[in-house]
Structure formats: structure tokens, C-alpha cells
Design an enzyme around this catalytic site. Structure first.
Site, PDB file in Angstrom:
ATOM      1  N   GLY A  30       0.807  -1.216   0.000  1.00 32.74           N
ATOM      2  CA  GLY A  30       0.000   0.000   0.000  1.00 32.74           C
ATOM      3  C   GLY A  30       0.835   1.258   0.000  1.00 32.74           C
ATOM      4  O   GLY A  30       2.023   1.219  -0.320  1.00 32.74           O
ATOM      5  N   HIS A  36       4.884   1.834  -7.730  1.00 34.19           N
ATOM      6  CA  HIS A  36       3.912   0.730  -7.715  1.00 34.19           C
ATOM      7  C   HIS A  36       3.050   0.770  -8.975  1.00 34.19           C
ATOM      8  O   HIS A  36       2.765  -0.266  -9.577  1.00 34.19           O
ATOM      9  CB  HIS A  36       2.956   0.861  -6.521  1.00 34.19           C
ATOM     10  CG  HIS A  36       3.613   0.809  -5.182  1.00 34.19           C
ATOM     11  ND1 HIS A  36       3.626   1.876  -4.327  1.00 34.19           N
ATOM     12  CD2 HIS A  36       4.253  -0.198  -4.533  1.00 34.19           C
ATOM     13  CE1 HIS A  36       4.252   1.544  -3.206  1.00 34.19           C
ATOM     14  NE2 HIS A  36       4.646   0.300  -3.306  1.00 34.19           N
ATOM     15  N   GLN A  60       7.635  -9.670   7.829  1.00 33.61           N
ATOM     16  CA  GLN A  60       8.861  -9.185   7.190  1.00 33.61           C
ATOM     17  C   GLN A  60       9.418  -7.924   7.851  1.00 33.61           C
ATOM     18  O   GLN A  60      10.418  -7.379   7.408  1.00 33.61           O
ATOM     19  CB  GLN A  60       8.649  -8.951   5.697  1.00 33.61           C
ATOM     20  CG  GLN A  60       7.793  -7.759   5.335  1.00 33.61           C
ATOM     21  CD  GLN A  60       7.518  -7.731   3.843  1.00 33.61           C
ATOM     22  OE1 GLN A  60       6.832  -8.588   3.295  1.00 33.61           O
ATOM     23  NE2 GLN A  60       8.087  -6.745   3.163  1.00 33.61           N
ATOM     24  N   LYS A 149      13.843  -1.841  -7.760  1.00 35.90           N
ATOM     25  CA  LYS A 149      14.218  -1.038  -6.589  1.00 35.90           C
ATOM     26  C   LYS A 149      14.601  -1.955  -5.417  1.00 35.90           C
ATOM     27  O   LYS A 149      15.515  -1.663  -4.655  1.00 35.90           O
ATOM     28  CB  LYS A 149      13.037  -0.140  -6.227  1.00 35.90           C
ATOM     29  CG  LYS A 149      12.928   0.266  -4.791  1.00 35.90           C
ATOM     30  CD  LYS A 149      13.330   1.679  -4.619  1.00 35.90           C
ATOM     31  CE  LYS A 149      13.203   2.241  -3.240  1.00 35.90           C
ATOM     32  NZ  LYS A 149      12.765   1.405  -2.168  1.00 35.90           N
ATOM     33  N   GLN A 153      15.266  -8.640  -3.183  1.00 32.77           N
ATOM     34  CA  GLN A 153      13.938  -9.275  -3.112  1.00 32.77           C
ATOM     35  C   GLN A 153      13.579  -9.905  -4.460  1.00 32.77           C
ATOM     36  O   GLN A 153      13.101 -11.040  -4.522  1.00 32.77           O
ATOM     37  CB  GLN A 153      12.904  -8.222  -2.732  1.00 32.77           C
ATOM     38  CG  GLN A 153      11.467  -8.634  -2.951  1.00 32.77           C
ATOM     39  CD  GLN A 153      10.490  -7.610  -2.386  1.00 32.77           C
ATOM     40  OE1 GLN A 153      10.325  -7.522  -1.180  1.00 32.77           O
ATOM     41  NE2 GLN A 153       9.864  -6.834  -3.235  1.00 32.77           N
TER      42      GLN A 153
HETATM   43  P1  AMP Z   1       6.243  -2.403  -1.410  1.00 33.30           P
HETATM   44  O1  AMP Z   1       4.864  -1.853  -1.309  1.00 33.30           O
HETATM   45  O2  AMP Z   1       7.288  -1.475  -0.916  1.00 33.30           O
HETATM   46  O3  AMP Z   1       6.348  -3.804  -0.862  1.00 33.30           O
HETATM   47  O4  AMP Z   1       6.533  -2.534  -2.971  1.00 33.30           O
HETATM   48  C1  AMP Z   1       5.707  -3.265  -3.807  1.00 33.30           C
HETATM   49  C2  AMP Z   1       6.378  -3.451  -5.137  1.00 33.30           C
HETATM   50  O5  AMP Z   1       6.639  -2.184  -5.729  1.00 33.30           O
HETATM   51  C3  AMP Z   1       7.741  -4.163  -5.015  1.00 33.30           C
HETATM   52  O6  AMP Z   1       7.880  -5.070  -6.094  1.00 33.30           O
HETATM   53  C4  AMP Z   1       8.713  -3.016  -5.116  1.00 33.30           C
HETATM   54  O7  AMP Z   1       9.979  -3.396  -5.600  1.00 33.30           O
HETATM   55  C5  AMP Z   1       8.002  -2.113  -6.114  1.00 33.30           C
HETATM   56  N1  AMP Z   1       8.501  -0.739  -6.027  1.00 33.30           N
HETATM   57  C6  AMP Z   1       8.638  -0.006  -4.892  1.00 33.30           C
HETATM   58  N2  AMP Z   1       9.183   1.201  -5.196  1.00 33.30           N
HETATM   59  C7  AMP Z   1       9.389   1.215  -6.527  1.00 33.30           C
HETATM   60  C8  AMP Z   1       9.931   2.177  -7.440  1.00 33.30           C
HETATM   61  N3  AMP Z   1      10.360   3.367  -7.032  1.00 33.30           N
HETATM   62  N4  AMP Z   1       9.992   1.848  -8.756  1.00 33.30           N
HETATM   63  C9  AMP Z   1       9.552   0.634  -9.193  1.00 33.30           C
HETATM   64  N5  AMP Z   1       9.033  -0.315  -8.382  1.00 33.30           N
HETATM   65  C10 AMP Z   1       8.962  -0.030  -7.068  1.00 33.30           C
END
Ligand code: AMP
Length: 278
Positions: A30, A36, A60, A149, A153
Site C-alpha cells: 500500500g 507501484h 517481514q 528497486k 527481493q
Molecule cells: P512495497 O509496497 O514497498 O512492498 O513494494 C511493492 C512493489 O513495488 C515491489 O515489487 C517493489 O519493488 C516495487 N517498487 C517499490 N518502489 C518502486 C519504485 N520506485 N519503482 C519501481 N518499483 C517499485
């Protein structure tokens, strides 16, 4: 856009509509931003149906305060997803995915989990893999999209689908940045305007490495340490140059585009990570 809060409803819905349709899946916690949303767009382009999960995964997080401070903006998240024509949102409560007192599953991803995020956030990756495996089993996507990013992971999720003997394809999507280079992150909301400007040091250091590969790994790491010593509001946690296939620090360059410089640093107590492939 369909909105589900339980896996039972989601699976029942999918069982009716997915005959021969490809499913793209984007897992998020979120507080959605353009990073995202680029994953959603990529999924829209490549798959018939796009599913986004919104779930702040407790297993996590390594500190209770980090979990408690994680931003929650569900209403604006839903508006953003609706605007992008995301087909399905799955935003469950913890009880829908975890049994009472359930802990992270034990996984072994070898060298991929011992350096960097694995070293500084013990347990983070097994927690992440636990939830991603659960979500993959529920949704059974054709392609799952993850951001570069979070490079470590991404590599671990690729290893996870191999261990699951699954046919799910994992696609990495390029990092989306602010105009000044700072990688978009949900945690940026916790930074002041000035802090965001100062935090561009991270991207500047990554870029320096990209443009000065010839200087060699030792000198590049020394350069970064020196830069951070001069910027007292930023605290460098690690700067590692690693091989993409092992995520372990290297002493000599691998082939082009098979190395990465990864940085983690704190500004005003907010932890920021970023990387560039070299
Ligand atoms: P998170 O909500 O932080 O768990 O991120 C969800 C997904 O969005 C993960 O696959 C992240 O790697 C991706 N994500 C987060 N920040 C970025 C960004 N700045 N550019 C591209 N993908 C991102």
C-alpha cells in the site's frame, strides 16, 4: 474494479473468470506511488487481468515500530488503482493469511539472503517469501511483477518460484524516481522536503559508480563512504557492489549488467535503499 478482503471470495471470483485468461499480479504494502503504479501498468500491458494485493506483512518487519509507522492510505490507494483500470484488488486482514501466532516459514535461499538487506534486516526475507508464496498459491498468476528497486527481493522471488517448481514468470520492472533522482518509496512520505533533497546523495553515488566503473570496486566504495562522511544528516548503512546472480560482494567486475551497486542509508531515522545495475 473488484475489491476483495478474503481469499475465499477472491478464489471463488477467479475460478469463474480466468479460463484461458492471463493473470498479472502486483504485490504491494500500500501507500501507493508511481513506482507501484508502473508495475500495474506493466501488468495491464502484458496480461488480460491485473490483480494488486495490498497487505502490510507483519512477518517481514524486524521492529514493531517500523511496522507501526508504516503508512496506510487505503482509500487513495483504491482511487489510484481504479484510475489505472486495475481489475482486482485483494486487501485482506492479517487473519485471512496467517493462522494465530503463525511465524515465517523456514526457507533456504543460500547466498542471496546473507548480505545487505539479509544482514541488516534479519528475518526480513523469510517473512517476505512466506507471504509471497501464500499470495502466489492463492492467485496463481501467469506473471508477477516486482520492482528492481528491491533488487535482492526480486532475485529471491525468482529463486522462490524455482523452489516452488512453479510456472509463474517473474518480471523485474525499472525503478521509478523523483525528478531529482531519489527512488520513489512509500517511506519518502516520512521525509521533509529538505531531507528528500539531501537524500539524493544516494542516487548521485549510484550514478557515480555507473559512470566511473573503470575506477574499480575498491575506489568506488571508498568514494561513497567519503561522500556520506561529509553529509552528516545521512547515515550510510551499507554500500556494496555485488554480483547479480549471488547478491554477494565482489572484488572484480562480472560481465556487463551482471553487477549492481546497492546502498542503504538513513535520513532522519527513515531507511532508504536503492541500487543501479552496472
Ligand atoms: P512495497 O509496497 O514497498 O512492498 O513494494 C511493492 C512493489 O513495488 C515491489 O515489487 C517493489 O519493488 C516495487 N517498487 C517499490 N518502489 C518502486 C519504485 N520506485 N519503482 C519501481 N518499483 C517499485
Amino acid at each position: 474494479m473488484q475489491y476483495f478482503t478474503t481469499k475465499t471470495e477472491l478464489v471463488a471470483y477467479l475460478s469463474k473468470i480466468t479460463k484461458k485468461k492471463t493473470i498479472g499480479f502486483v504485490a504491494t504494502m500500500g501507500a501507493l506511488h508511481k513506482g507501484h503504479l508502473s508495475l500495474i501498468e506493466e501488468s495491464n500491458k502484458k496480461c488480460d487481468i491485473t490483480i494488486c494485493s495490498i497487505f502490510v506483512n507483519p512477518t517481514q518487519f524486524n521492529t514493531a515500530s517500523d511496522l507501526a509507522n508504516y503508512p496506510n492510505t487505503i482509500n487513495t490507494d483504491l482511487e489510484k488503482l481504479e484510475q489505472l483500470a486495475c481489475d482486482i484488488v485483494y486487501a485482506p486482514a492479517i487473519e485471512d493469511l496467517y493462522e494465530n501466532e503463525e511465524k515465517a516459514k523456514e526457507f533456504d535461499f543460500g547466498s542471496l539472503t546473507t548480505s545487505m538487506e539479509g544482514e541488516f534486516r534479519p528475518g526480513h526475507f523469510i517473512g517476505m517469501a512466506t507471504i509471497v508464496e501464500k499470495l502466489f498459491n492463492i492467485i496463481q498468476p501467469t506473471i508477477a511483477f516486482f520492482g528492481q528497486k528491491d533488487l535482492q527481493q526480486l532475485q529471491i522471488v525468482k529463486a522462490l518460484v524455482k523452489q516452488m517448481k512453479s510456472t509463474i514468470k517473474i518480471e523485474g520492472v525499472s525503478t521509478i524516481r523523483e525528478e531529482n533522482g531519489l527512488a520513489k518509496s512509500s517511506r519518502n512520505k516520512l521525509l521533509s522536503k529538505n531531507a528528500k533533497t539531501e537524500a539524493t546523495l544516494i542516487y548521485n553515488c549510484l550514478n557515480y559508480c555507473k559512470n566511473n566503473k573503470k575506477k574499480g570496486i575498491v575506489e568506488l566504495k571508498h568514494y561513497i563512504t567519503h561522500q556520506f562522511e561529509q553529509h552528516k544528516n545521512l547515515k550510510l548503512e551499507y554500500a556494496e557492489i555485488v554480483a547479480l546472480n549471488t547478491m554477494q560482494p565482489i572484488e572484480g567486475w562480472q560481465r556487463e549488467n551482471e553487477n549492481a551497486i546497492c546502498i542503504s542509508a538513513y535520513h532522519s531515522g527513515v531507511r532508504l535503499i536503492d541500487n543501479i545495475i552496472l
